[in-house]
Scaffold this motif. Structure first.
Motif, short mmCIF file in Angstrom:
data_model
loop_
_atom_site.label_atom_id
_atom_site.label_comp_id
_atom_site.label_asym_id
_atom_site.label_seq_id
_atom_site.Cartn_x
_atom_site.Cartn_y
_atom_site.Cartn_z
N TYR A 189 0.77 -1.57 0.21
CA TYR A 189 0.00 -0.27 0.10
C TYR A 189 0.60 1.15 0.25
CZ TYR A 189 -4.39 -2.36 0.66
OH TYR A 189 -5.42 -3.12 0.65
N LEU A 196 2.08 6.58 -7.11
CA LEU A 196 1.36 7.80 -6.95
C LEU A 196 1.68 9.29 -6.35
CD1 LEU A 196 -2.74 5.81 -5.95
CD2 LEU A 196 -1.63 5.92 -7.91
N THR A 199 3.33 10.76 -9.09
CA THR A 199 3.04 10.91 -10.52
C THR A 199 1.91 12.25 -10.65
OG1 THR A 199 2.89 8.76 -10.86
CG2 THR A 199 1.45 9.71 -12.54
N HIS A 200 1.16 12.19 -9.08
CA HIS A 200 0.55 12.99 -9.32
C HIS A 200 0.40 14.62 -8.44
CE1 HIS A 200 -2.35 10.50 -11.56
NE2 HIS A 200 -1.68 9.36 -10.79
N VAL A 205 -4.29 16.21 -5.91
CA VAL A 205 -4.88 15.70 -5.54
C VAL A 205 -5.16 14.84 -4.58
CG1 VAL A 205 -5.90 12.70 -6.16
CG2 VAL A 205 -4.12 14.42 -7.74
N GLU A 209 -8.78 10.20 -2.79
CA GLU A 209 -8.81 10.24 -3.98
C GLU A 209 -7.83 9.11 -3.93
OE1 GLU A 209 -8.58 11.04 -8.90
OE2 GLU A 209 -9.06 12.49 -6.91
N LEU A 210 -6.78 9.76 -3.31
CA LEU A 210 -5.36 8.65 -3.74
C LEU A 210 -5.29 7.08 -2.59
CD1 LEU A 210 -2.26 10.75 -3.15
CD2 LEU A 210 -3.81 10.22 -5.60
N HIS A 212 -8.71 5.78 -2.08
CA HIS A 212 -9.64 5.68 -3.08
C HIS A 212 -9.10 4.16 -4.24
CE1 HIS A 212 -13.59 4.28 -4.71
NE2 HIS A 212 -12.92 4.25 -6.52
N ARG A 213 -8.01 5.09 -4.92
CA ARG A 213 -7.27 3.63 -6.10
C ARG A 213 -6.75 3.49 -4.94
NH1 ARG A 213 -4.23 9.02 -10.11
NH2 ARG A 213 -6.31 10.06 -10.27
N LEU A 214 -6.45 2.96 -3.88
CA LEU A 214 -5.50 2.18 -3.37
C LEU A 214 -6.27 1.10 -3.17
CD1 LEU A 214 -2.60 3.93 -1.77
CD2 LEU A 214 -2.30 2.90 -3.73
N GLY A 215 -8.09 1.61 -2.93
CA GLY A 215 -8.78 0.53 -1.99
C GLY A 215 -8.75 0.55 -0.78
#
Length: 304
Positions: A189, A196, A199-200, A205, A209-210, A212-215
């Motif tokens: 994780y 992330l 990259t962002h 961001v 949101e980050l 959420h992208r990782l679940g």
């Protein structure tokens, strides 16, 4: 917008020399004092396009600046400097040790033989020598002696000595990794989050949101970041933004407004506020102090 910053950083085969590799060997070895004395004990920030360096400090002090982060080596240690890492040094005048520079083909050969420690030479890291100081000094001194001589099977012995040094470094890296291991899932994780961020980080961001992208949930992400990095997720994002800001302030002539826009801030005031809160001074003062330091310290002659 990274290119202007990197373009302003000198690229050397060996610091202070032309781009021509000065030896037919795949390595170069010299005492730290040999080159640093010529430059008043300071090597300005620079990078090597296709060379890896091993800096062995036996005695004395070395202040390192690697990718904008300054650390002090006050004890015997081996520092790994991978290709393209921006680095500079300031040494005490009683410094003792060696610098070994490895060309890309030799680095590839060594990494292929390291097995589980194959990434050791591709990451900047410092490894304290502790009880192995004299063992390492004997290896580096023997390598230096062999490098300067012309004995039979010289290349074979040099590569054997370098292999022994790199094996020592690789084992230190494995021990460090083993000692700091955390549950694999948490590390996955965290590594995903760092990717992330890389990259962002210019896009601002939200942490939600980050996560959420990782679940995972925000609280889970923050807990993982605190466990493995000692700080919450948002602070890690800010640290990455500030690292880039410092590099742009140091190595480019971009204005504060341009840097703010490059880093994705809609208002330069917000950028300045964050910088002052985390660094303790404004971006302008940060740059002014750098210029004042450079003006007060002429350093080595300009290189062309």
């Amino acid at each position: 917008m990274n290119k202007p910053a990197l373009a302003a950083i000198p690229v050397f085969k060996l610091y202070g020399e032309s781009l021509e590799w000065p030896t037919p060997d795949l390595l170069h070895c010299e005492p730290i004092s040999q080159r640093s004395r010529e430059h008043h004990w300071e090597i300005k920030p620079h990078r090597h396009a296709d060379l890896c360096q091993l800096l062995f400090v036996r005695r004395g002090q070395a202040q390192l600046e690697v990718e904008g982060q300054r650390t002090l080596l006050g004890e015997s240690a081996v520092q790994v400097l991978p290709p393209l890492s921006v680095h500079g040094f300031r040494f005490s005048e009683d410094i003792e040790g060696y610098v070994v520079t490895l060309a890309a083909p030799l680095v590839g050969h060594l990494q292929a033989q390291l097995g589980a420690a194959e990434n050791t030479l591709s990451k900047s890291a410092s490894y304290p020598a502790r009880g192995d100081v004299e063992y390492l000094n004997e290896l580096f001194a023997a390598l230096q002696n062999e490098y300067q001589g012309q004995q039979p099977a010289r290349e074979m012995l040099m590569h054997a000595l370098v292999s022994m040094i790199v094996v020592w470094v690789g084992r230190q890296a494995l021990q460090r990794s083993s000692a700091s291991q955390r549950p694999q899932r948490a590390r996955e994780y965290f590594n995903g989050f760092i990717q992330l961020v890389e990259t962002h980080y210019r896009e601002h961001v939200k942490v939600e949101e980050l996560a959420h992208r990782l679940g995972i949930s925000v609280s889970h992400l923050n807990g993982t970041c605190r466990e493995l990095a000692g700080q919450p997720a948002l602070q890690i994002i800010h640290e990455r933004q500030l690292l880039e800001a410092k590099r742009l302030l140091t190595y480019t002539g971009m204005t504060i407004y341009e840097i703010s826009a490059d880093l994705g801030f809609s208002d330069p005031t917000n950028f300045t506020r964050l910088f002052r809160r985390r660094v303790g001074i404004s971006p302008k003062v940060f740059r002014d102090r750098l210029k004042a330091d450079q003006a007060n310290d002429p350093g080595p002659p300009s290189l062309t």
